[in-house]
Motif scaffolding. Structure first.
Motif, PDB file in Angstrom:
ATOM      1  N   GLY A   1       0.792  -1.226   0.000  1.00  0.00           N
ATOM      2  CA  GLY A   1       0.000   0.000   0.000  1.00  0.00           C
ATOM      3  C   GLY A   1       0.817   1.265   0.000  1.00  0.00           C
TER       4      GLY A   1
ATOM      5  N   SER B   1      -4.328   4.170  -2.059  1.00  0.00           N
ATOM      6  CA  SER B   1      -4.405   2.746  -1.738  1.00  0.00           C
ATOM      7  C   SER B   1      -5.857   2.390  -1.442  1.00  0.00           C
TER       8      SER B   1
ATOM      9  N   ILE C   1      -8.048  -0.502   0.436  1.00  0.00           N
ATOM     10  CA  ILE C   1      -7.777  -1.512   1.464  1.00  0.00           C
ATOM     11  C   ILE C   1      -9.087  -2.121   1.939  1.00  0.00           C
TER      12      ILE C   1
ATOM     13  N   ARG D   1      -6.415  -6.115   3.946  1.00  0.00           N
ATOM     14  CA  ARG D   1      -5.646  -6.527   2.772  1.00  0.00           C
ATOM     15  C   ARG D   1      -5.606  -5.392   1.753  1.00  0.00           C
ATOM     16  N   ILE D   2      -4.427  -5.083   1.281  1.00  0.00           N
ATOM     17  CA  ILE D   2      -4.279  -4.075   0.233  1.00  0.00           C
ATOM     18  C   ILE D   2      -4.825  -4.670  -1.058  1.00  0.00           C
TER      19      ILE D   2
ATOM     20  N   THR E   1      -3.171  -0.401  -5.479  1.00  0.00           N
ATOM     21  CA  THR E   1      -2.336   0.755  -5.181  1.00  0.00           C
ATOM     22  C   THR E   1      -2.139   1.548  -6.468  1.00  0.00           C
TER      23      THR E   1
END
Length: 420
Positions: free
Chosen positions: A82, A374, A376, A408-409, A412
């Protein structure tokens, strides 16, 4: 134009449900509408959309140690974690301690998926007492100066460096370590070191040099940033220095917040890092320092190593832990889900504050600014699996059944382009 719809957006330190319009790499609009000029729609699915994370302390190992990490793999790992902006330390081979070598490093950094701001060394080769050409390196693009990995033993050298860096309105990031007090130790001084029969590192190896540097910083006015603090006394010294008006900031790593030397049960070098994991009392003081604002930011000190450099026990293995792919989920799970802080504060520690303190063009979602973002999923629960890591380095103690995390990313973006 691109549209990110159904975003649970962290904007102006508040969570709002909106859509984001991106044009030419910049955030054009935050809206509830969908413009008919949109050419690409990205569904955030009501996940958290944050400013790209900022890590001011990473090691990407290139040039010189590409068996550990490369700029490509390190930046891919950063994007996976991220992060959109990272500060790369200068302890590569060769150290970029003149303009020619520094410009070569900057050229290599163009291979990165994320934005790299490059540190220059304070002294030649990071270990001498001769200052690097600080002004020339600043003009060549050094955003800050550090001898990370090495404490600066000579007080006059540090004082002169602070004066020159202060005149440039730049930043000095210090690895505080007195080598004589470090005394070839490999683990924190305490019961675990005694139980495992390992040479110990005294806390004063960190705090004695920190105390000296804070007084030098007071005298010179430099922005003095303390890397990876690890002890209760360090927190207290920085708290006192801030109250006295000294221009000091500091960082702490996730591993020093989440682990102590009590967690080291066997001679497992995945727990070997510098500074070492300290006592539970130190860990609790670090958490208190984060919560009361003494500690300004989270930084990973991402330090990848090859497998055969970390499987020889504490005595023979390298110091260091990877962290850029695990840091946000760990911090979110152990700090936000536990109720210690809200997610807005965590994003400040991992994005907004480091960007602001180091004057980086990052850390905000703002109309007209670069779209570094990012996405998420805070509800996605999982365990870290080394096969999922994009870093070459797999040296972490955070895999296995004891470390179930959330956050959890998913994606990005840098300059509005998806990089993960």
């Amino acid at each position: 134009m691109k549209l990110i719809k159904n975003a649970n957006l962290l904007y102006d330190n508040k969570l709002i449900k909106k859509n984001l319009v991106i044009e030419n790499g910049k955030l054009k609009k935050i809206t509830s509408q969908i413009d008919n000029k949109i050419t690409e729609v990205i569904d955030a699915k009501n996940n958290l959309v944050t400013p790209g994370l900022v890590d001011v302390h990473v090691h990407f190992r290139e040039p010189g140690q590409v068996h550990k990490e490369t700029i490509k793999t390190g930046s891919e790992a950063a994007a996976h974690g991220g992060f959109t902006t990272v500060g790369a330390m200068p302890n590569v081979i060769p150290v970029p301690d003149n303009v020619e070598k520094f410009e070569h490093q900057v050229k290599l950094n163009e291979r990165s998926k994320v934005k790299i701001v490059q540190y220059a060394p304070v002294t030649l080769d990071e270990i001498s007492d001769q200052l690097s050409p600080i002004e020339k390196l600043s003009n060549a693009g050094a955003f800050a100066f550090s001898n990370d990995g090495h404490g600066i033993a000579n007080a006059k050298t540090m004082f002169d460096a602070m004066e020159r860096i202060s005149q440039l309105n730049s930043h000095l990031a210090a690895h505080v370590e007195d080598q004589n007090l470090f005394n070839k130790g490999v683990i924190n001084s305490g019961k675990t070191a005694t139980r495992l029969g390992l040479p110990a590192i005294q806390r004063v190896a960190e705090t004695s040099q920190l105390a000296r540097d804070l007084l030098l910083a007071k005298e010179t006015g430099v922005h003095y940033h303390v890397c990876h603090i690890s002890t209760k006394d360090s927190v207290e010294l920085i708290r006192i220095a801030k109250d006295a008006g000294i221009n000091v900031s500091c960082e702490v790593t996730p591993h020093h917040l989440l682990l102590s030397d009590e967690d080291i049960l066997t001679d497992d070098a995945n727990f070997k890092m510098n500074p070492p994991l300290r006592s539970e009392t130190d860990r609790e003081a670090l958490i208190a320092g984060v919560l009361d604002g003494t500690i300004d930011m989270i930084a990973t000190d991402h330090a990848p190593h090859a497998k055969d450099e970390k499987n020889k026990g504490f005595l023979k293995s390298a110091f260091g832990i990877t962290g850029i792919e695990t840091s946000f989920p760990l911090m979110y799970t152990l700090f936000v889900q536990s109720g210690l802080m809200n997610v807005e504060r965590l994003i400040s520690l991992m994005s907004t504050r480091p960007a602001k303190i180091f004057n980086l063009n990052a850390g905000t979602i703002e109309i007209g600014k670069t779209a570094d973002l990012s996405i998420i999923d805070l509800n996605d629960e999982y365990f870290f699996n080394k096969s999922d890591f994009l870093s070459k380095g797999l040296n972490t103690p955070f895999t296995g059944a004891d470390w179930k995390v959330s956050g959890r990313i998913k994606q990005t973006y840098v300059n509005g382009e998806k990089i993960y």
